[in-house]
Design an enzyme around this catalytic site. Structure first.
Site, PDB file in Angstrom:
ATOM      1  NE  ARG A   1     -29.877  36.788  52.593  1.00  8.64           N
ATOM      2  CZ  ARG A   1     -30.945  36.017  53.515  1.00  8.64           C
ATOM      3  NH1 ARG A   1     -31.689  35.715  52.261  1.00  8.64           N
ATOM      4  NH2 ARG A   1     -31.182  36.052  54.645  1.00  8.64           N
TER       5      ARG A   1
ATOM      6  CB  CYS B   1     -41.520  28.907  55.415  1.00 12.53           C
ATOM      7  SG  CYS B   1     -41.851  30.169  54.694  1.00 12.53           S
TER       8      CYS B   1
ATOM      9  CB  CYS C   1     -40.994  30.447  51.801  1.00 10.24           C
ATOM     10  SG  CYS C   1     -40.865  31.020  53.650  1.00 10.24           S
TER      11      CYS C   1
ATOM     12  CB  SER D   1     -28.846  32.392  39.325  1.00 13.03           C
ATOM     13  OG  SER D   1     -28.168  33.486  40.494  1.00 13.03           O
TER      14      SER D   1
ATOM     15  NE  ARG E   1     -44.165  40.597  56.525  1.00 15.02           N
ATOM     16  CZ  ARG E   1     -45.363  41.086  57.186  1.00 15.02           C
ATOM     17  NH1 ARG E   1     -45.000  42.540  56.941  1.00 15.02           N
ATOM     18  NH2 ARG E   1     -46.339  40.916  58.031  1.00 15.02           N
TER      19      ARG E   1
ATOM     20  CD1 TRP F   1     -32.673  28.731  48.914  1.00 19.25           C
ATOM     21  CD2 TRP F   1     -32.852  28.366  46.596  1.00 19.25           C
ATOM     22  NE1 TRP F   1     -33.437  29.392  48.554  1.00 19.25           N
ATOM     23  CE2 TRP F   1     -33.793  29.992  47.624  1.00 19.25           C
ATOM     24  CE3 TRP F   1     -33.054  28.423  45.353  1.00 19.25           C
ATOM     25  CZ2 TRP F   1     -34.645  30.650  46.828  1.00 19.25           C
ATOM     26  CZ3 TRP F   1     -33.904  29.387  44.991  1.00 19.25           C
ATOM     27  CH2 TRP F   1     -34.412  30.476  45.507  1.00 19.25           C
TER      28      TRP F   1
HETATM   29  P1  FAD Z   1     -28.972  30.870  51.498  1.00 20.29           P
HETATM   30  O1  FAD Z   1     -30.848  32.199  49.613  1.00 20.29           O
HETATM   31  O2  FAD Z   1     -30.535  30.043  51.783  1.00 20.29           O
HETATM   32  O3  FAD Z   1     -28.509  30.642  50.013  1.00 20.29           O
HETATM   33  C1  FAD Z   1     -27.814  29.617  49.808  1.00 20.29           C
HETATM   34  C2  FAD Z   1     -27.117  29.239  49.239  1.00 20.29           C
HETATM   35  O4  FAD Z   1     -27.451  29.770  47.205  1.00 20.29           O
HETATM   36  C3  FAD Z   1     -25.733  29.981  49.697  1.00 20.29           C
HETATM   37  O5  FAD Z   1     -24.904  30.902  50.663  1.00 20.29           O
HETATM   38  C4  FAD Z   1     -24.427  30.641  47.996  1.00 20.29           C
HETATM   39  O6  FAD Z   1     -24.188  30.205  47.872  1.00 20.29           O
HETATM   40  C5  FAD Z   1     -26.198  30.375  47.038  1.00 20.29           C
HETATM   41  N1  FAD Z   1     -26.844  31.843  45.981  1.00 20.29           N
HETATM   42  C6  FAD Z   1     -27.562  32.456  46.968  1.00 20.29           C
HETATM   43  N2  FAD Z   1     -27.967  33.231  46.204  1.00 20.29           N
HETATM   44  C7  FAD Z   1     -27.744  33.227  45.121  1.00 20.29           C
HETATM   45  C8  FAD Z   1     -28.132  33.212  43.425  1.00 20.29           C
HETATM   46  N3  FAD Z   1     -28.837  34.217  43.775  1.00 20.29           N
HETATM   47  N4  FAD Z   1     -27.379  32.773  42.665  1.00 20.29           N
HETATM   48  C9  FAD Z   1     -26.697  31.984  43.067  1.00 20.29           C
HETATM   49  N5  FAD Z   1     -26.583  31.129  44.055  1.00 20.29           N
HETATM   50  C10 FAD Z   1     -26.867  31.420  45.403  1.00 20.29           C
HETATM   51  N6  FAD Z   1     -36.966  33.580  53.976  1.00 20.29           N
HETATM   52  C11 FAD Z   1     -38.089  34.482  53.522  1.00 20.29           C
HETATM   53  O7  FAD Z   1     -37.640  35.021  54.676  1.00 20.29           O
HETATM   54  N7  FAD Z   1     -38.911  34.807  52.993  1.00 20.29           N
HETATM   55  C12 FAD Z   1     -39.167  34.278  52.101  1.00 20.29           C
HETATM   56  O8  FAD Z   1     -40.441  34.801  51.824  1.00 20.29           O
HETATM   57  C13 FAD Z   1     -38.479  33.199  51.642  1.00 20.29           C
HETATM   58  N8  FAD Z   1     -38.899  32.103  50.214  1.00 20.29           N
HETATM   59  C14 FAD Z   1     -38.581  31.531  49.579  1.00 20.29           C
HETATM   60  C15 FAD Z   1     -39.224  30.257  48.973  1.00 20.29           C
HETATM   61  C16 FAD Z   1     -38.289  29.602  48.549  1.00 20.29           C
HETATM   62  C17 FAD Z   1     -38.673  28.951  47.162  1.00 20.29           C
HETATM   63  C18 FAD Z   1     -36.600  28.875  49.561  1.00 20.29           C
HETATM   64  C19 FAD Z   1     -35.819  27.633  48.896  1.00 20.29           C
HETATM   65  C20 FAD Z   1     -36.195  29.422  50.028  1.00 20.29           C
HETATM   66  C21 FAD Z   1     -36.835  30.507  51.015  1.00 20.29           C
HETATM   67  N9  FAD Z   1     -36.596  30.953  51.212  1.00 20.29           N
HETATM   68  C22 FAD Z   1     -37.418  32.444  52.296  1.00 20.29           C
HETATM   69  C23 FAD Z   1     -35.070  31.213  52.969  1.00 20.29           C
HETATM   70  C24 FAD Z   1     -33.980  32.153  51.752  1.00 20.29           C
HETATM   71  O9  FAD Z   1     -34.660  32.391  50.389  1.00 20.29           O
HETATM   72  C25 FAD Z   1     -32.994  31.325  52.235  1.00 20.29           C
HETATM   73  O10 FAD Z   1     -32.220  29.962  51.980  1.00 20.29           O
HETATM   74  C26 FAD Z   1     -32.514  31.705  53.339  1.00 20.29           C
HETATM   75  O11 FAD Z   1     -32.794  33.505  54.267  1.00 20.29           O
HETATM   76  C27 FAD Z   1     -31.075  31.880  54.288  1.00 20.29           C
HETATM   77  O12 FAD Z   1     -30.719  32.467  53.642  1.00 20.29           O
HETATM   78  P2  FAD Z   1     -28.821  32.202  53.415  1.00 20.29           P
HETATM   79  O13 FAD Z   1     -28.059  33.217  53.463  1.00 20.29           O
HETATM   80  O14 FAD Z   1     -28.404  31.883  54.091  1.00 20.29           O
HETATM   81  O15 FAD Z   1     -28.853  32.048  51.527  1.00 20.29           O
END
Ligand code: FAD
Length: 388
Positions: free
Chosen positions: A216, A314, A317, A184, A128, A141
């Protein structure tokens, strides 16, 4: 429009959105019960390996990032690492080792070495919102997308339906498109969990955050479509491995054969649904010119993604990142590496390790949970619209 469930065929599968929707509630319910059983809730992982690709110092200090581990004495003896490594040592195939983990030629993931790691009760560490974000998360990512997606970017591929992508013009073959959808879709599913179990930073309460979901996921309908795509792919793997899963020994946790029979009954229903919904033709991939080269490249890229999980700053995560990449990697192995003989539980009783079976079922559970969460968001959205 993400306000309604998509309809029609799910690209590159033989299934449609309506079929997935009509089974998802039951599927999610059964899987939810299954992942709470002793066999499926204990997972062993090494969460403290160093990032092999860059110096990672973005450790998440939030309390939500922390993992609760379980003492080995709580784990039924049969499932302890020492016991499992006696029976699960890969035989025949060559084992390639790198600091604390290994893979065999047929694997799509690096597997943790059994000698390191902790036992975790997954039900005590739900995936979560944790607050993990910023440069560290972005780097993971973007490294997954940029370095491991055959050079694809979202703008180049995902805004066009499959029928509009001209492989000659775009130089994107079916396998590459499938690869991108997997990554994705996994990212979209993780984001859905985060938005659905978000913490209101003012009240400290947990609940769904509609705006997070809109920003998102809903703003990019193809991301939602890829969650369905991954679900179908995983279901096809479960259907294919059905006889093997049915013959697996789930006893050991409860000490009672009753518990074992219950686990099996739930699993049997999941396998039945998987046979109906998991319509994906794996033979349509890796069958053209250079098929073997392409498959090796695909595998190598996906294996790298599983290793990049050691760079997630983390712990919680990282744990769920590892489980879900291992779950998808196991599904890919089942679909693209194993022939009918290999899948025969009588001829090949050590085909999958316990950890692969646990990861596969928990990952499918996570995707069906995402689809269920999306339905909650649709209802919330409709209510919000009514109020405006
Ligand atoms: P992010 O989700 O970090 O995305 C980065 C960029 O990727 C975006 O700006 C967009 O350009 C692109 N993007 C986003 N979604 C997609 C998609 N579906 N397809 C293609 N491109 C896309 N956070 C938690 O709170 N709990 C968790 O359990 C958790 N688990 C994680 C597991 C992993 C392996 C990783 C790498 C991160 C995890 N995080 C978790 C962090 C979370 O995924 C985000 O990175 C964080 O919330 C910041 O989100 P953001 O909106 O900046 O974009």
């Amino acid at each position: 429009d993400c306000k309604q469930a998509p309809t029609g065929p799910i690209e590159t599968t033989l299934c449609d959105y309506e079929t997935v929707e009509s089974y998802n509630d039951e599927l999610f319910g059964k899987l939810h019960e299954l992942v709470e059983t002793p066999f499926f809730k204990y997972y062993r992982a090494d969460l403290y390996r160093e990032c092999p690709f860059w110096h990672e110092n973005g450790l998440c200090m939030n309390k939500e990032c922390v993992i609760t581990t379980v003492d080995e004495s709580e784990i039924p003896e049969k499932w302890r690492a020492a016991e499992l490594s006696k029976v699960e040592m890969p035989s025949g195939e060559q084992r390639h080792e790198v600091e604390g983990c290994f893979y065999r030629d047929t694997d799509f993931c690096y597997l943790d070495d059994m000698s390191e790691g902790d036992y975790i009760d997954l039900t005590l560490n739900p995936e979560r919102f944790t607050g993990y974000a910023g440069i560290s998360a972005q780097r993971v990512w973007s490294s997954i997308y940029r370095e491991n997606c055959f050079g694809l970017s979202e703008s180049k591929i995902s805004r066009k339906p499959d029928s509009m992508v001209d492989p000659d013009e775009e130089k994107i073959c079916l396998e590459q498109r499938v690869y991108y959808k997997i990554i994705s879709g996994l990212h979209a599913s993780i984001s859905t969990h985060i938005c659905h179990q978000d913490m209101n930073r003012t009240t400290g309460e947990w609940g769904p955050n509609l705006q997070c979901f809109i920003n998102r996921i809903a703003a990019y309908p193809e991301r939602l479509q890829y969650i369905y795509f991954n679900t179908v792919l995983l279901l096809r793997a479960v259907a294919r491995i059905g006889p093997y899963l049915s013959a697996y020994d789930y006893c050991g946790g409860t000490g009672s054969h009753e518990g074992d029979a219950e686990t099996l009954a739930k699993l049997t229903r999941v396998i039945d649904i998987a046979k109906t919904v998991g319509k994906f033709d794996e033979t349509s991939l890796f069958n053209g010119e250079n098929a073997n080269v392409l498959k090796e490249e695909f595998k190598e890229h996906f294996r790298n993604v599983t290793r990049i999980m050691d760079c997630v700053g983390c712990d919680k995560c990282r744990l769920w990142g590892k489980i879900q990449t291992q779950g998808v990697g196991t599904a890919l192995k089942i679909l693209f590496e194993l022939d009918e003989n290999a899948l025969n539980p009588h001829l090949n009783s050590q085909l999958l390790s316990r950890s692969e079976v646990v990861a596969l079922i928990n990952t499918l559970h996570r995707f069906t949970e995402s689809l269920s969460a999306v339905n909650d968001f649709r209802k919330l959205w409709a209510e919000t619209d009514k109020q405006e």
